[in-house]
Design an enzyme around this catalytic site. Structure first.
Site, mmCIF file in Angstrom:
data_model
loop_
_atom_site.group_PDB
_atom_site.id
_atom_site.type_symbol
_atom_site.label_atom_id
_atom_site.label_comp_id
_atom_site.label_asym_id
_atom_site.label_seq_id
_atom_site.Cartn_x
_atom_site.Cartn_y
_atom_site.Cartn_z
ATOM 1 N N ASP A 1 0.859 -1.186 0.000
ATOM 2 C CA ASP A 1 0.000 0.000 0.000
ATOM 3 C C ASP A 1 0.895 1.235 0.000
ATOM 4 O OD1 ASP A 1 -3.232 0.359 1.178
ATOM 5 O OD2 ASP A 1 -1.938 2.101 0.974
ATOM 6 N N THR B 1 -16.057 -2.882 -9.227
ATOM 7 C CA THR B 1 -17.253 -2.257 -8.676
ATOM 8 C C THR B 1 -18.457 -2.428 -9.601
ATOM 9 O OG1 THR B 1 -18.206 -0.088 -8.160
ATOM 10 C CG2 THR B 1 -16.404 -0.098 -9.724
ATOM 11 N N ASP B 2 -19.657 -2.342 -9.030
ATOM 12 C CA ASP B 2 -20.870 -2.390 -9.863
ATOM 13 C C ASP B 2 -21.035 -1.115 -10.697
ATOM 14 O OD1 ASP B 2 -21.559 -0.625 -7.795
ATOM 15 O OD2 ASP B 2 -23.412 -1.658 -7.240
ATOM 16 N N GLU B 3 -20.269 -0.053 -10.336
ATOM 17 C CA GLU B 3 -20.454 1.224 -11.047
ATOM 18 C C GLU B 3 -20.039 1.148 -12.514
ATOM 19 O OE1 GLU B 3 -19.413 4.794 -9.033
ATOM 20 O OE2 GLU B 3 -20.074 4.041 -7.101
ATOM 21 N N TYR C 1 -14.272 7.984 -12.035
ATOM 22 C CA TYR C 1 -13.937 6.808 -11.218
ATOM 23 C C TYR C 1 -14.397 5.526 -11.909
ATOM 24 C CZ TYR C 1 -14.708 3.137 -7.726
ATOM 25 O OH TYR C 1 -14.730 1.927 -7.075
ATOM 26 N N LYS D 1 -12.269 2.331 -13.490
ATOM 27 C CA LYS D 1 -12.424 0.935 -13.052
ATOM 28 C C LYS D 1 -12.831 0.053 -14.243
ATOM 29 C CE LYS D 1 -12.118 -0.582 -9.391
ATOM 30 N NZ LYS D 1 -10.967 -1.098 -8.593
ATOM 31 N N ASN E 1 -31.167 6.967 -0.764
ATOM 32 C CA ASN E 1 -30.267 7.631 0.191
ATOM 33 C C ASN E 1 -31.040 8.242 1.347
ATOM 34 O OD1 ASN E 1 -28.070 6.965 -1.370
ATOM 35 N ND2 ASN E 1 -27.977 8.922 -2.434
#
Ligand code: NAD
Ligand code: DAU
Length: 349
Positions: free
Chosen positions: A33, A130-132, A155, A159, A254
């Site tokens: 990292d 990610t699902d995005e 982002y 990905k 949300n």
């Protein structure tokens, strides 16, 4: 078995490192990292002295460093979580996302391919996504592994790009990759820029709760420990080249989630019911804000037998409890003083 986990000082990575060390005492885990603002060695305090754990500070954008690491160590597998992960930051600083998420992933693929010298027997390169990448849903339907990619934020575009590179290394070089695409995680040790820890912290301090737009966007929430459990079964049992969606069938607008959080916080802080909800403040919407995510994880459930271990109500209760009993952690990460922890612990190394 020697596994290289990248991004192990971050939110999900720290749970993955802990899960593997505790579940497989015979494994060695090396955590690589670079300790960006999101990487925090305090997340790993309880396991840092385990003899089969090692931390290496290094940056996946540095190809030479990765090549030397693979030349020096014999890794059997990689679980790649290191990334820039916050959508709002990607809107103001997209290039950092290209560097880490795209170039960093390609560097890691190259280091594994070269380090393993074309002999991929018993090896595994597991990319956490990610699902995005699937874009946004309307009111109906769910993302499956066949849903076409349609990213909208810098982002998610970064990905998606990294996912394509990972698949290309399987098709072109036969690198034994697997990918999983997970929905929104919540739990202990999440950096308080993301919705749940940010709002817990603001409620605690009596600060406004900035709800983007009308609060009508839907996210599908999964407890981070259940994500780590899914990563375990996929790492060990998925066929090379496979993709699995991970999610808890747990959709919330949300605003409903925020109201539930306010109710839990009122109770835990001994406030009058409705007190915390007064902090709700509607603000300008996020640019390109995806309306709804919902994951169909039936392939993972059917083929590998994974199911979430707790309900959202249990998980959220536990999570709020964790942040309230770890106020020092919250104060350290919000003041930046946790950055000094590395120097104290590892100074000079
Ligand atoms: P995070 O931001 O909490 O942690 C990221 C970690 O990566 C940090 O420790 C950081 O120091 C490290 N890192 C960043 N750039 C690096 C670099 N160049 N070299 C080495 N290390 C670097 O992120 P997270 O929420 O734990 O997400 C981890 C992974 O899971 C990411 O790939 C993310 O896309 C994916 N993911 C996250 C979620 C979620 O809800 N948080 C859901 C699905 C998938
Ligand atoms: O779906 C998986 C993704 O979930 C991961 O890939 C990302 O790394 C992770 O950050 C998360 O992305 P989101 O953008 O969905 O998470 P975030 O916590 O930033 O926001 C959740 C929802 O809450 C989203 O609809 C935006 C909204 N929001 C967020 C913040 C920070 C607000 O209304 N106000 C806020 O202040």
């Amino acid at each position: 078995m020697h596994i290289l986990v990248t991004g192990g000082a971050g939110f999900i990575g720290s749970h993955v490192v802990r899960h593997f060390l505790k579940s497989y005492p015979g494994y060695r885990v090396t955590n690589l990292d670079s300790l960006t603002y999101a990487g925090n060695l305090e997340n790993l305090r309880d396991i840092e002295s385990m003899p089969n754990y090692r931390f290496v500070k290094g940056d996946i954008t540095d190809a030479g460093f990765l090549d030397s690491l693979f030349a020096a160590e014999s890794f059997d597998g990689v679980i790649h979580l290191a990334a820039e992960s916050h959508v709002d930051r990607s809107i103001t600083e997209p290039t950092a996302f290209v560097k880490t998420n795209v170039l960093g992933t390609v560097n890691l693929l190259n280091a594994a391919k070269t380090g393993w010298k074309g002999n991929f027997e018993g090896k595994r390169f597991y990319h956490i996504s990610t699902d995005e990448v699937y874009g946004t849903l309307g009111r109906e339907g769910m993302f499956t592994e066949e849903t076409p990619y349609d990213p909208h934020s810098p982002y998610s575009a970064s990905k998606a790009s990294s996912d394509h590179f990972v698949r290309a290394y399987f098709d072109t070089y036969g690198l034994p990759v697997v990918i999983s695409n997970c929905s929104n995680n919540y739990g202990a040790c999440q950096f308080p820029e993301k919705l749940i820890p940010l709002f817990i912290n603001n409620i605690r301090l009596g600060k406004p709760l900035p709800v983007y737009g009308k609060g009508e966007n839907v996210r599908d929430w999964l407890w981070v420990v259940d994500h780590a459990r899914a990563i375990d079964v996929i790492y060990h049992r998925a066929k090379a080249g496979e993709t699995y969606n991970i999610g808890g069938h747990n959709e919330w607008t949300n605003i409903d989630l925020i109201r539930l959080l306010c109710t839990i916080m009122d109770r835990k802080l001994g406030r009058e019911p409705g007190e915390s909800a007064k902090l709700i403040t509607y603000v300008t919407d996020r640019a390109g804000h995806d309306l709804r995510y919902a994951i169909d994880s039936s392939k993972l459930q059917r083929e590998l037998g994974w199911v979430p271990s707790i309900t959202f109500e249990q998980g959220l209760e536990e999570t709020v409890g964790w942040y309230l009993s770890n106020r020092e952690w919250l104060e350290n990460v919000t003041s930046g003083s946790y950055m000094r922890y590395y120097e104290e612990m590892y100074g000079g190394r």
